[in-house]
Design a protein around this motif. Structure first.
Motif, mmCIF file in Angstrom:
data_model
loop_
_atom_site.group_PDB
_atom_site.id
_atom_site.type_symbol
_atom_site.label_atom_id
_atom_site.label_comp_id
_atom_site.label_asym_id
_atom_site.label_seq_id
_atom_site.Cartn_x
_atom_site.Cartn_y
_atom_site.Cartn_z
ATOM 1 N N VAL A 41 0.520 -1.020 0.012
ATOM 2 C CA VAL A 41 0.045 0.092 0.376
ATOM 3 C C VAL A 41 0.886 1.198 -0.093
ATOM 4 N N VAL A 42 0.557 2.449 -0.856
ATOM 5 C CA VAL A 42 0.752 3.675 -0.884
ATOM 6 C C VAL A 42 0.412 4.334 -0.929
ATOM 7 N N ARG A 43 1.297 5.930 -0.498
ATOM 8 C CA ARG A 43 0.408 6.969 -0.038
ATOM 9 C C ARG A 43 0.977 7.824 -1.275
ATOM 10 N N VAL A 44 0.003 8.535 -2.362
ATOM 11 C CA VAL A 44 0.390 8.996 -3.167
ATOM 12 C C VAL A 44 -1.415 10.414 -2.781
ATOM 13 N N GLY A 45 0.222 11.479 -2.247
ATOM 14 C CA GLY A 45 -0.029 12.633 -2.135
ATOM 15 C C GLY A 45 -1.555 12.178 -0.501
#
Ligand code: FES
Length: 119
Positions: A41-45
């Motif tokens: 899981v990644v946070r993009v903005g």
């Protein structure tokens, strides 16, 4: 292979983790009745993206050899096994492999990240 082809693919609505737990990138196993589904899981903005944690080079998890999964400029995911690189926001291959990561839909409800509906 699409994420829904995995025998361990979680059902839509399955909880993954809290949004706080993600940080910039999180490798997490989602427990299902058929076993553990490997997810990145990644946070993009302000948004979240998720991918099956299986590098298309040799289907090893991206964190196979370490935990440094983000490029220095924060725009790419790195595979620690042999250095393939992927666009953080799309999972598309940047370097080292021909195909990208398999995206997994996610949604946020009450500060929890959950598996979204397949498109
Ligand atoms: S398994 Fe990821 S680069 Fe080889």
């Amino acid at each position: 292979m699409a994420w829904t082809d995995y025998s361990t693919a979680p059902a839509p609505g399955t909880p993954i983790c809290t949004t706080e737990q993600v940080g910039r990138v999180l490798s997490v196993g989602v427990n299902t009745a058929n076993g553990c589904f490997p997810l990145l899981v990644v946070r993009v903005g302000e948004a979240f993206r998720a991918y099956v944690n299986a590098c298309p080079h040799q289907y090893l998890p991206l964190d196979y050899r370490g935990t440094q999964l983000l490029s220095a400029d924060g725009t790419m995911l790195l595979c620690t096994a042999h250095g393939a690189r992927f666009n953080l926001a799309t999972g598309a291959a940047v370097d080292g492999v021909d195909c990208g990561l398999d995206p997994v839909p996610v949604a946020v409800t009450d500060q929890m990240l959950i598996i979204g509906a397949p498109s």
